[in-house]
Design a protein around this motif. Structure first.
Motif, short mmCIF file in Angstrom:
data_model
loop_
_atom_site.label_atom_id
_atom_site.label_comp_id
_atom_site.label_asym_id
_atom_site.label_seq_id
_atom_site.Cartn_x
_atom_site.Cartn_y
_atom_site.Cartn_z
N PRO A 45 0.83 -1.21 0.00
CA PRO A 45 0.00 0.00 0.00
C PRO A 45 0.86 1.26 0.00
O PRO A 45 1.96 1.25 0.57
CB PRO A 45 -0.80 -0.11 1.31
CG PRO A 45 -0.28 -1.27 2.03
CD PRO A 45 0.67 -2.03 1.18
N PRO A 46 0.39 2.32 -0.66
CA PRO A 46 1.19 3.55 -0.71
C PRO A 46 1.32 4.18 0.67
O PRO A 46 0.47 3.95 1.54
CB PRO A 46 0.41 4.46 -1.64
CG PRO A 46 -0.99 3.94 -1.61
CD PRO A 46 -0.90 2.47 -1.34
N PRO A 47 2.40 4.93 0.89
CA PRO A 47 2.56 5.59 2.19
C PRO A 47 1.50 6.66 2.38
O PRO A 47 1.00 7.24 1.41
CB PRO A 47 3.94 6.25 2.07
CG PRO A 47 4.15 6.44 0.60
CD PRO A 47 3.44 5.32 -0.07
N ARG A 48 1.14 6.87 3.63
CA ARG A 48 0.16 7.93 3.94
C ARG A 48 0.69 8.75 5.09
O ARG A 48 1.60 8.34 5.80
CB ARG A 48 -1.19 7.32 4.34
CG ARG A 48 -1.85 6.65 3.16
CD ARG A 48 -3.27 6.19 3.45
NE ARG A 48 -3.79 5.53 2.28
CZ ARG A 48 -4.42 6.14 1.28
NH1 ARG A 48 -4.65 7.44 1.34
NH2 ARG A 48 -4.85 5.47 0.24
N GLY A 49 0.11 9.91 5.27
CA GLY A 49 0.55 10.77 6.37
C GLY A 49 -0.55 11.75 6.72
O GLY A 49 -1.59 11.79 6.06
N ASP A 50 -0.29 12.51 7.77
CA ASP A 50 -1.28 13.48 8.26
C ASP A 50 -0.83 14.91 8.04
O ASP A 50 -1.47 15.83 8.53
CB ASP A 50 -1.46 13.29 9.78
CG ASP A 50 -2.48 12.21 10.07
OD1 ASP A 50 -3.33 11.97 9.17
OD2 ASP A 50 -2.40 11.61 11.15
N ASP A 51 0.26 15.05 7.32
CA ASP A 51 0.88 16.38 7.20
C ASP A 51 -0.08 17.45 6.68
O ASP A 51 0.07 18.63 7.00
CB ASP A 51 2.09 16.32 6.26
CG ASP A 51 3.11 15.29 6.69
OD1 ASP A 51 2.75 14.09 6.73
OD2 ASP A 51 4.25 15.67 7.01
N ALA A 75 -0.89 12.72 -4.17
CA ALA A 75 0.04 13.15 -3.11
C ALA A 75 -0.72 13.88 -2.01
O ALA A 75 -0.54 13.60 -0.82
CB ALA A 75 1.13 14.04 -3.71
N ALA A 76 -1.59 14.80 -2.40
CA ALA A 76 -2.32 15.61 -1.41
C ALA A 76 -3.29 14.73 -0.62
O ALA A 76 -3.37 14.82 0.61
CB ALA A 76 -3.05 16.74 -2.12
N VAL A 77 -3.99 13.85 -1.31
CA VAL A 77 -4.97 12.97 -0.64
C VAL A 77 -4.25 12.03 0.33
O VAL A 77 -4.69 11.83 1.46
CB VAL A 77 -5.78 12.18 -1.70
CG1 VAL A 77 -6.57 11.06 -1.05
CG2 VAL A 77 -6.71 13.12 -2.46
N ARG A 78 -3.11 11.49 -0.10
CA ARG A 78 -2.38 10.56 0.77
C ARG A 78 -1.79 11.26 1.99
O ARG A 78 -1.45 10.62 2.96
CB ARG A 78 -1.29 9.83 -0.03
CG ARG A 78 -1.93 8.82 -0.96
CD ARG A 78 -0.92 8.11 -1.84
NE ARG A 78 -1.63 7.24 -2.79
CZ ARG A 78 -1.07 6.66 -3.84
NH1 ARG A 78 0.20 6.86 -4.10
NH2 ARG A 78 -1.79 5.89 -4.63
N LEU A 79 -1.71 12.58 1.93
CA LEU A 79 -1.25 13.33 3.11
C LEU A 79 -2.43 13.92 3.88
O LEU A 79 -2.25 14.75 4.76
CB LEU A 79 -0.27 14.43 2.69
CG LEU A 79 1.09 13.93 2.19
CD1 LEU A 79 1.93 15.07 1.64
CD2 LEU A 79 1.87 13.20 3.29
N GLY A 80 -3.65 13.52 3.51
CA GLY A 80 -4.81 13.89 4.32
C GLY A 80 -5.55 15.14 3.88
O GLY A 80 -6.46 15.59 4.59
N ALA A 81 -5.21 15.73 2.74
CA ALA A 81 -5.86 16.98 2.32
C ALA A 81 -7.17 16.73 1.57
O ALA A 81 -7.39 15.63 1.05
CB ALA A 81 -4.92 17.77 1.42
#
Ligand code: ASP
Length: 323
Positions: A45-51, A75-81
């Motif tokens: 699974p791709p990396p995710r974050g809360d940044d 990129a934005a979705v995987r960082l929670g945006a």
């Protein structure tokens, strides 16, 4: 004369990313390292974050895009945006609203980051001058001028396959004159101390002599590819070519197409790159594009990681400015 827009905040962190011009090599390395940390083997699974949790990112693309737009969105979705995609060509500009009114409208909806692609030089910086103090602007490709995240992802791809850029010979081939990809690659590779940068193009696709400082120019592909570690092919930028005479595609392929026979004259382990979209049979044959030396899909994967790295860096910088 207007001063160039500072992209960095007082702490030396990126507030905007419009160009790689003048960026400190240390900062470029830091962004590449951050992107490297987002790598995952295929199938995982791709990396995710809360940044970017609570942030809104608006993609405003006034020119066609597949890879850049999709990768900024992922990129934005995987960082929670939250993400909105607007085809500005089809929306308010056509209805007569100025681009700045579009920006102000979206800012009122609490957009934090604008990712902008436009065919007009200077528009992205113009937008950055008009946004609120907490808002960031990232270039998704500016005319023929710059494509900073592409330059970074290309440098990352080379580093992954070849290690340090120092001592490497990199050959960029094709319509360099109209290519923002080549301009940002030149900036990134030069900042990282590339051994030798070669430009291969027919005379009408060579950039002006004052551009691409330090690069060697070759009209002959056979000469420019000899012994190269990296061969980066470019698409003919038909949309930016203003001369009346259309390119003779067959002759172009003969003189500037990357074939297996030509690739055999580069270093044995040379890698082949292309930013996409590719014209198979024009600048590159399918045999090479899909062959063992091609890292073209790796570039695409790195595009997501690199854009995550830039977004996360910008979010960190904003948190540092306003604790
Ligand atoms: N996708 C790249 C760009 O936006 C390359 C190309 O279009 O040829 O510049």
């Amino acid at each position: 004369m207007t001063q160039p827009l500072p992209q960095l905040d007082a702490g030396g962190r990126l507030r905007h990313l419009i160009t790689l011009d003048g960026l400190d090599p240390g900062l470029i390395r830091e962004l590449l390292d951050r992107a490297q940390a987002y790598q995952r083997p295929p199938g995982q699974p791709p990396p995710r974050g809360d940044d970017l949790r609570g942030w809104t990112v608006a993609n405003l693309f006034a020119e066609p895009s597949t890879r850049t737009r999709a990768s900024f969105e992922l990129a934005a979705v995987r960082l929670g945006a939250d993400v909105i995609n607007l085809d500005v060509m089809l929306s308010s500009r056509v209805k007569g609203e100025s681009i700045i009114d579009t920006i102000y409208t979206l800012e009122a909806m609490q957009v934090d980051v604008f990712v902008v692609r436009d065919a007009e030089p200077g528009i992205i910086e113009f937008i950055a001058r008009h946004v609120g103090g907490h808002v960031s602007v990232i270039s998704g490709g500016e005319a023929h001028v710059s494509h900073p995240t592409q330059g970074l992802l290309d440098a990352l791809t080379i580093r992954q396959h070849k290690g340090d850029l120092r001592g490497l010979t990199v050959t960029i081939v094709g319509d360099i004159r109209h290519s923002r990809v080549a301009r940002s690659a030149h900036r990134a590779f030069t900042a990282l101390g590339v051994g030798e940068l070669r430009l291969v193009a027919p005379p009408e696709m060579m950039p002006e002599p004052q551009e691409f400082e330090g690069a060697r120019r070759h009209v002959s592909f056979d000469e420019g590819i000899r012994g190269a570690d990296v061969v980066m092919m470019l698409r003919i930028q038909k949309e930016r070519i203003t001369v009346a005479k259309p390119t003779d595609i067959e002759r172009y392929h003969e003189n500037y197409g990357l074939t297996a026979a030509r690739l055999a004259t580069a270093k044995p382990q040379a890698i082949v790159m292309h930013p996409g979209p590719m014209n198979r049979g024009v600048e590159i044959t399918s045999e090479v594009a899909d062959g063992p030396q091609s890292v073209i899909r790796r570039q695409v994967a790195n595009g997501v990681a690199m854009r995550m790295a830039v977004l996360a860096h910008i979010a960190d910088a904003r948190r540092r400015r306003a604790p």
